[in-house]
Design an enzyme around this catalytic site. Structure first.
Site, PDB file in Angstrom:
ATOM      1  N   LYS A 127      13.209 -14.732 -10.766  1.00  0.00           N
ATOM      2  CA  LYS A 127      12.919 -13.633 -11.684  1.00  0.00           C
ATOM      3  C   LYS A 127      11.916 -14.066 -12.751  1.00  0.00           C
ATOM      4  O   LYS A 127      10.972 -13.345 -13.069  1.00  0.00           O
ATOM      5  CB  LYS A 127      14.209 -13.134 -12.357  1.00  0.00           C
ATOM      6  CG  LYS A 127      15.080 -12.319 -11.442  1.00  0.00           C
ATOM      7  CD  LYS A 127      14.415 -10.995 -11.111  1.00  0.00           C
ATOM      8  CE  LYS A 127      14.799 -10.480  -9.752  1.00  0.00           C
ATOM      9  NZ  LYS A 127      14.306 -11.182  -8.599  1.00  0.00           N
TER      10      LYS A 127
ATOM     11  N   ARG B 190       5.071   0.066  -5.781  1.00  0.00           N
ATOM     12  CA  ARG B 190       4.996  -0.663  -4.515  1.00  0.00           C
ATOM     13  C   ARG B 190       4.028  -1.840  -4.609  1.00  0.00           C
ATOM     14  O   ARG B 190       4.048  -2.737  -3.774  1.00  0.00           O
ATOM     15  CB  ARG B 190       4.550   0.286  -3.396  1.00  0.00           C
ATOM     16  CG  ARG B 190       5.546   1.389  -3.095  1.00  0.00           C
ATOM     17  CD  ARG B 190       4.997   2.366  -2.061  1.00  0.00           C
ATOM     18  NE  ARG B 190       4.828   1.759  -0.759  1.00  0.00           N
ATOM     19  CZ  ARG B 190       5.762   1.669   0.171  1.00  0.00           C
ATOM     20  NH1 ARG B 190       6.968   2.149  -0.060  1.00  0.00           N
ATOM     21  NH2 ARG B 190       5.519   1.101   1.330  1.00  0.00           N
TER      22      ARG B 190
ATOM     23  N   ASN C 123      -1.407   1.970   5.649  1.00  0.00           N
ATOM     24  CA  ASN C 123      -0.485   0.963   5.133  1.00  0.00           C
ATOM     25  C   ASN C 123      -0.093   0.077   6.299  1.00  0.00           C
ATOM     26  O   ASN C 123       0.400   0.567   7.313  1.00  0.00           O
ATOM     27  CB  ASN C 123       0.754   1.641   4.527  1.00  0.00           C
ATOM     28  CG  ASN C 123       1.808   0.633   4.091  1.00  0.00           C
ATOM     29  OD1 ASN C 123       1.530  -0.551   3.942  1.00  0.00           O
ATOM     30  ND2 ASN C 123       3.028   1.104   3.884  1.00  0.00           N
ATOM     31  N   GLY C 124      -0.336  -1.238   6.173  1.00  0.00           N
ATOM     32  CA  GLY C 124      -0.011  -2.161   7.253  1.00  0.00           C
ATOM     33  C   GLY C 124      -1.186  -3.064   7.562  1.00  0.00           C
ATOM     34  O   GLY C 124      -2.118  -3.209   6.763  1.00  0.00           O
TER      35      GLY C 124
ATOM     36  N   GLU D 141       8.526 -14.435 -11.058  1.00  0.00           N
ATOM     37  CA  GLU D 141       7.935 -13.168 -10.626  1.00  0.00           C
ATOM     38  C   GLU D 141       7.277 -12.405 -11.773  1.00  0.00           C
ATOM     39  O   GLU D 141       6.144 -11.946 -11.657  1.00  0.00           O
ATOM     40  CB  GLU D 141       9.022 -12.256 -10.031  1.00  0.00           C
ATOM     41  CG  GLU D 141       9.400 -12.550  -8.608  1.00  0.00           C
ATOM     42  CD  GLU D 141      10.476 -11.602  -8.117  1.00  0.00           C
ATOM     43  OE1 GLU D 141      10.309 -11.058  -7.013  1.00  0.00           O
ATOM     44  OE2 GLU D 141      11.479 -11.396  -8.831  1.00  0.00           O
TER      45      GLU D 141
ATOM     46  N   HIS E 183      18.148 -36.908  -6.719  1.00  0.00           N
ATOM     47  CA  HIS E 183      17.248 -37.225  -5.600  1.00  0.00           C
ATOM     48  C   HIS E 183      15.842 -36.701  -5.862  1.00  0.00           C
ATOM     49  O   HIS E 183      15.184 -36.176  -4.961  1.00  0.00           O
ATOM     50  CB  HIS E 183      17.806 -36.651  -4.299  1.00  0.00           C
ATOM     51  CG  HIS E 183      19.180 -37.154  -3.977  1.00  0.00           C
ATOM     52  ND1 HIS E 183      19.421 -38.424  -3.517  1.00  0.00           N
ATOM     53  CD2 HIS E 183      20.398 -36.561  -4.087  1.00  0.00           C
ATOM     54  CE1 HIS E 183      20.723 -38.598  -3.338  1.00  0.00           C
ATOM     55  NE2 HIS E 183      21.335 -37.474  -3.674  1.00  0.00           N
TER      56      HIS E 183
ATOM     57  N   LYS F  24       6.513  -4.237  -4.201  1.00  0.00           N
ATOM     58  CA  LYS F  24       7.936  -3.960  -4.053  1.00  0.00           C
ATOM     59  C   LYS F  24       8.367  -4.009  -2.592  1.00  0.00           C
ATOM     60  O   LYS F  24       9.358  -4.619  -2.243  1.00  0.00           O
ATOM     61  CB  LYS F  24       8.255  -2.581  -4.646  1.00  0.00           C
ATOM     62  CG  LYS F  24       9.726  -2.185  -4.594  1.00  0.00           C
ATOM     63  CD  LYS F  24      10.565  -3.065  -5.506  1.00  0.00           C
ATOM     64  CE  LYS F  24      12.007  -2.631  -5.552  1.00  0.00           C
ATOM     65  NZ  LYS F  24      12.828  -3.564  -6.339  1.00  0.00           N
TER      66      LYS F  24
ATOM     67  N   GLU G 215      17.807 -17.368  -7.811  1.00  0.00           N
ATOM     68  CA  GLU G 215      17.433 -16.009  -8.170  1.00  0.00           C
ATOM     69  C   GLU G 215      16.954 -15.932  -9.618  1.00  0.00           C
ATOM     70  O   GLU G 215      15.991 -15.228  -9.919  1.00  0.00           O
ATOM     71  CB  GLU G 215      18.616 -15.059  -7.943  1.00  0.00           C
ATOM     72  CG  GLU G 215      18.357 -13.609  -8.315  1.00  0.00           C
ATOM     73  CD  GLU G 215      17.239 -12.953  -7.523  1.00  0.00           C
ATOM     74  OE1 GLU G 215      16.779 -11.871  -7.952  1.00  0.00           O
ATOM     75  OE2 GLU G 215      16.826 -13.507  -6.487  1.00  0.00           O
TER      76      GLU G 215
ATOM     77  N   TRP H 294      -3.045  -2.583  -1.644  1.00  0.00           N
ATOM     78  CA  TRP H 294      -2.689  -3.961  -1.981  1.00  0.00           C
ATOM     79  C   TRP H 294      -3.507  -4.839  -1.051  1.00  0.00           C
ATOM     80  O   TRP H 294      -3.328  -4.819   0.158  1.00  0.00           O
ATOM     81  CB  TRP H 294      -1.195  -4.176  -1.779  1.00  0.00           C
ATOM     82  CG  TRP H 294      -0.658  -5.454  -2.341  1.00  0.00           C
ATOM     83  CD1 TRP H 294      -0.251  -5.692  -3.622  1.00  0.00           C
ATOM     84  CD2 TRP H 294      -0.432  -6.680  -1.620  1.00  0.00           C
ATOM     85  NE1 TRP H 294       0.208  -6.975  -3.750  1.00  0.00           N
ATOM     86  CE2 TRP H 294       0.112  -7.608  -2.541  1.00  0.00           C
ATOM     87  CE3 TRP H 294      -0.639  -7.077  -0.304  1.00  0.00           C
ATOM     88  CZ2 TRP H 294       0.444  -8.909  -2.176  1.00  0.00           C
ATOM     89  CZ3 TRP H 294      -0.310  -8.374   0.054  1.00  0.00           C
ATOM     90  CH2 TRP H 294       0.228  -9.273  -0.872  1.00  0.00           C
TER      91      TRP H 294
ATOM     92  N   CYS I 203       0.798  -1.229   0.000  1.00  0.00           N
ATOM     93  CA  CYS I 203       0.000   0.000   0.000  1.00  0.00           C
ATOM     94  C   CYS I 203       0.835   1.286   0.000  1.00  0.00           C
ATOM     95  O   CYS I 203       1.840   1.384   0.690  1.00  0.00           O
ATOM     96  CB  CYS I 203      -0.907   0.029   1.220  1.00  0.00           C
ATOM     97  SG  CYS I 203      -2.012  -1.383   1.346  1.00  0.00           S
TER      98      CYS I 203
END
Length: 684
Positions: free
Chosen positions: A559, A33, A126-127, A562, A578, A679, A555, A99, A2
Site C-alpha cells: 500500500k 481504472r 482495451n487489451g 503503490e 538472513h 485498477k 500488504e 493506459w 484502458c
C-alpha cells in the site's frame, strides 16, 4: 486499465454539447481504472446539404487527464464553426481512456485509432493484440501507412482493407457486422472493441475476447422487465421508440443512466443499428464462402439488473475514494458476511453457509491439495488465509502468483482444487492461469468482487465477496473482505471435523464481532496521520511480520509503495537474520507487527534484536501489550484490538492502510490514481 465508453441516442434529440458531456462523464467514471491519455469521436454534421456517408467523423485525442481532453476539445471547437447546439435525433459517439502498453502517452497513440484519412473506420480498444506486428507488415505491403506505435491501429486499417476487398469482389452489400467478424478472424490476444464507421452512420459494433464489456439499455417510453430479451421483437424490430444505448468497460459508467444491462460474452458481436440490438456469435471456422463474407447465427440473451447505486460510486463526504473505502470497511465486512454466518445457542449450531460452494464441498474435501492463485493484493489476502485453511481442512495449501505459475507451467492435477482470487474478476494473468487449470482438469473456485466477471462465469463454483464498488486503485475493503471470505471457506471445508468444533465456534463469534473491532481500529486515523508526518521525508520503510501477519507485512508495504511512492518492503520476520538485518540503523523506519498469537514471543525476540542495533522501531501490538513489546518507551507503539488470530490480519492492515493514505496526501500525490498503475489489470 484502458476504459471504453460509447453512447448512442435513437429517436431522441440530443445537442452536440450534451453528447460531449455524456462521453466526458463516462470517461470520468472510468478514470479509476488507470490511464495516461484519452480521446473521443463524434459526428461532424447532420446538415441536409452534406451526404452523411461523406461526412468525416471528428476525432479528439489528448495526452494527460480527462480534463485536459475536455479543455482541448472546447478550445478546438471555439476555433472552428462547429455548432455545439446542433441537435441529433440519432448519433453514435465513442470514447476511451488509454493506459500505455505500446508506445508512449501521446495524442497519436491515443484512441480512437483510425483507418487513415477520412476516418472511415474508428476503433477504441482495451487489451493487447499479440499478432499486431504480423498484421502490420501485411497491411504495409498493401499500401497502408501507420502513424502510431500502438497495436490497436492495425484493427481499423484491417477493417478498411476487409471492407474495400469485399466491395471489390462481391455484388452484395457488405454489412458492418460482416466486416467486424472478418477482422476478428485475424486478431489474436485479448480485447474489447467498439467500432464506428462513416460507411455505417449511426451504427456501433462491440465485440470482446477476454476483456470486460457491457451494454446498457435505457428505454425512454416504457419499462421492460428483467426477463426482457434481445431475441424479442420489441428489441430487434425498428419500433421507432426513443432509447439510449451505452457500451462500457465498467458498470460504473452506466449505472447513472440505466440499470438494465447485458454483460457481453467472449465471442459475441453486438450490433447497434436503428435503435435495435442484434447479437451474433463469432465462430472462427466461419469466414468467406465463395468469396463472400458469411453471416453467423444470432444469439438470444437476457437483460439483467445492476445491483448497485449511483451513491456507491460517489465520494460522499470524503476527500478521496481510498479514504472512503478504508472507512467503509465495517459496512463492507457486514455485507460480505450477511446471510452466510449461522449462530445458534450451542457450538454445534454455529456454522457457515456458502451457497456457491455447497454442491462442491465434498469434492474440495477430497482434494489432493488446494492451490491459491492470484496477483498483488489478492495474493496477499490468500496468503493471510492459508494457515487457517490448512488447520481446519487438513489439506496441503500452496500459493501461486498467477504469472509465475504460467511462466513455469507448474503442475496442476485433476485432484487439485484451484482457488482464483481477483477483485475485478478480469485480471489477465489470473484468467490465463484459470484457463491453464481448467485444461488440466482441476476443480476451479472463484473468489471475486464482480458479479458476471470472467472468473465468476468460468469457474466451476465460487463466492462473491460483496464488498461493494471499489474505485481507488489501491485495494482496501476488497482485501479485508477477501480474507473474511476465505476464512469462511476454511470453516465450510472443515465443517465435517468434530475435533475443531470449539475452534470454529470461536472464529464464527469473532466474525460476528469483527465489524465493531474494525470501527474501533479506525479511531487510530489521527494517530496514523501524525505518524505519516514523521515519515513524510523518508525514502524507505521495512515491515516485519510472521505467521498470519506475514501477509499483513506484504500488504502494508504494498500500500505504501503503490500510493505514497515510497520504497517499502514486507519481510518475513523469520528471515531477518538472513540479510535484511544489514539494513538496520538508527535512520531506517521499521514497522514490526507483534500482536498476540502463536508467534508473539518470536516477534518479541525480533524487536529486541532490532532495538540492540538501534533500529528506529514502530511496533503494532495488541491493546495492553505496549510494555511487553517496548520497554522504557524506546519505540513508537500502535495498539490495536485483539481478535481471533486468523482474523487479526483484517484488523492489523487497517492502520497501515491509513498510514499509506496520509503519507500520500501529505506528499502531494494522487491517492486514487497512483502513477503508472491501473485498477483492473487486463494485460499481461
Amino acid at each position: 486499465m484502458c476504459g471504453i465508453f460509447a453512447y448512442l441516442n435513437y429517436c431522441v434529440d440530443r445537442e452536440r454539447r450534451y453528447i460531449l458531456e455524456v462521453l466526458f462523464n463516462g470517461l470520468r467514471r472510468l478514470e479509476y481504472r488507470g490511464y495516461d491519455s484519452a480521446g473521443i469521436s463524434i459526428d461532424s454534421s447532420v446538415s441536409r446539404d452534406v451526404d452523411i456517408l461523406s461526412s468525416t467523423p471528428l476525432v479528439f485525442r489528448q495526452e494527460g487527464n480527462i480534463e485536459s481532453l475536455v479543455k482541448s476539445v472546447y478550445e478546438e471547437v471555439a476555433e472552428t464553426d462547429l455548432n455545439l447546439e446542433e441537435s441529433f435525433s440519432v448519433h453514435a459517439g465513442i470514447a476511451h481512456t488509454r493506459w500505455a502498453t505500446h508506445g508512449e502517452p501521446s495524442p497519436r497513440n491515443s484512441h480512437p485509432q483510425t483507418s487513415g484519412l477520412g476516418n472511415e473506420f474508428l476503433v477504441v480498444h482495451n487489451g493487447v493484440i499479440t499478432n499486431y506486428e504480423v498484421l502490420k507488415e501485411t497491411l504495409v505491403r498493401h499500401g497502408f501507412t501507420f502513424e502510431s506505435e500502438t497495436d490497436t491501429e492495425v484493427i481499423p486499417k484491417l477493417a478498411k482493407f476487409v471492407f474495400d476487398k469485399a466491395n471489390e469482389e462481391g455484388d452484395q452489400i457488405v454489412t458492418f457486422s460482416q466486416v467486424v467478424l472478418e477482422v476478428m478472424r485475424h486478431l489474436e490476444g485479448a480485447y474489447a472493441l467498439i467500432f464506428k464507421s462513416r460507411h455505417y452512420p449511426n451504427e456501433l459494433i462491440a465485440c470482446k475476447r477476454g476483456s470486460p464489456l457491457l451494454l446498457g439499455v435505457k428505454e425512454l417510453t416504457e419499462d421492460f422487465s428483467v426477463e426482457a430479451s434481445f431475441h424479442d421483437a420489441k428489441f430487434l424490430s425498428k419500433d421507432g421508440k426513443p432509447k439510449e444505448l451505452f457500451l462500457s468497460s465498467d458498470a460504473n459508467a452506466v449505472v447513472e443512466h440505466t440499470k438494465q444491462v447485458l454483460v457481453i460474452e467472449d465471442g459475441e458481436v453486438v450490433h447497434l443499428k436503428d435503435g435495435s440490438v442484434s447479437i451474433l456469435k463469432f465462430e472462427n471456422s466461419k469466414g468467406k464462402h465463395d468469396g463472400a463474407l458469411t453471416r453467423p447465427s444470432s444469439v438470444q440473451r437476457a437483460l439483467s439488473i445492476l445491483e448497485m447505486e449511483v451513491e456507491q460510486i460517489n465520494k460522499g463526504s470524503y476527500e478521496h475514494y481510498m479514504q472512503k473505502e478504508i472507512h467503509e470497511q465495517p459496512e463492507s465486512l457486514t455485507t460480505t458476511m450477511r446471510g452466510r454466518l449461522i449462530r445458534g445457542g450451542s457450538s454445534k449450531s454455529k456454522t457457515v453457509l456458502l451457497g456457491g460452494l455447497k454442491a462442491h464441498l465434498k469434492t474440495i474435501r477430497r482434494s489432493r491439495r488446494i492451490v491459491f492463485i492470484g496477483c498483488g493484493t489478492s495474493y496477499n489476502a490468500a496468503l493471510a488465509a492459508r494457515p487457517i485453511l490448512e488447520e481446519l481442512s487438513g489439506i496441503p495449501v500452496t500459493m501461486e502468483v498467477a504469472s509465475d505459475l504460467l511462466d513455469r507451467q507448474g503442475p496442476i492435477y485433476r485432484e487439485d482444487t484451484a482457488v482464483f482470487v481477483s477483485q475485478s474478476g478480469e485480471t489477465a494473468d489470473t484468467l490465463l492461469a484459470l484457463e491453464y487449470a481448467l485444461e488440466n482438469g482441476a476443480l476451479c473456485v472463484g473468489i471475486t468482487n464482480t458479479v458476471g466477471s470472467v472468473i465468476a462465469r468460468n469457474t466451476h463454483c465460487g463466492v462473491h465477496i460483496n464488498a461493494g464498488c471499489e474505485i481507488g486503485v489501491a485495494s482496501t475493503k476488497a482485501y479485508t473482505s477477501q480474507i473474511v471470505v476465505m476464512a469462511m471457506l476454511a470453516l465450510a471445508i472443515g465443517d465435517d471435523t468434530s475435533s475443531s468444533v470449539g475452534r470454529r465456534a470461536s472464529i464464527i463469534d469473532g466474525l460476528f464481532d469483527l465489524p465493531n473491532k474494525v470501527r474501533e481500529v479506525l479511531r487510530l486515523d489521527q494517530e496514523m496521520k501524525d505518524l505519516a508526518k514523521l515519515l513524510i521525508a523518508e525514502q524507505s520503510l521495512l515491515v516485519f511480520g510472521r505467521g498470519y501477519n506475514y501477509a499483513t507485512a506484504l500488504e502494508g508495504a504494498l500500500k505504501v509503495k503503490e500510493v505514497a511512492l515510497m520504497h517499502s518492503e514486507g519481510i518475513l520476520a523469520g528471515e531477518m537474520k538472513h540479510g535484511p538485518l544489514a539494513l538496520v540503523d538508527e535512520n531506517l523506519p521499521i514497522v514490526v507487527i507483534a500482536t498476540r498469537d502463536a508467534c508473539f514471543s518470536k516477534q518479541q525476540s525480533v524487536i529486541q534484536q532490532l532495538h540492540a542495533r538501534k533500529g528506529r522501531l514502530i511496533v503494532m501490538c495488541s491493546k495492553g501489550d505496549s510494555a511487553a513489546v517496548c520497554s522504557g518507551g524506546s519505540c513508537r507503539v500502535i495498539e490495536v484490538p485483539q481478535v481471533e488470530d486468523c482474523l487479526q490480519p483484517v484488523i492489523n492492515v487497517i492502520p497501515l492502510q491509513l498510514l499509506a493514505y496520509h503519507l500520500t496526501v501529505l506528499r502531494g500525490y494522487n491517492v486514487d490514481q497512483p502513477r503508472n498503475l491501473a485498477k483492473s489489470v487486463t494485460t499481461q
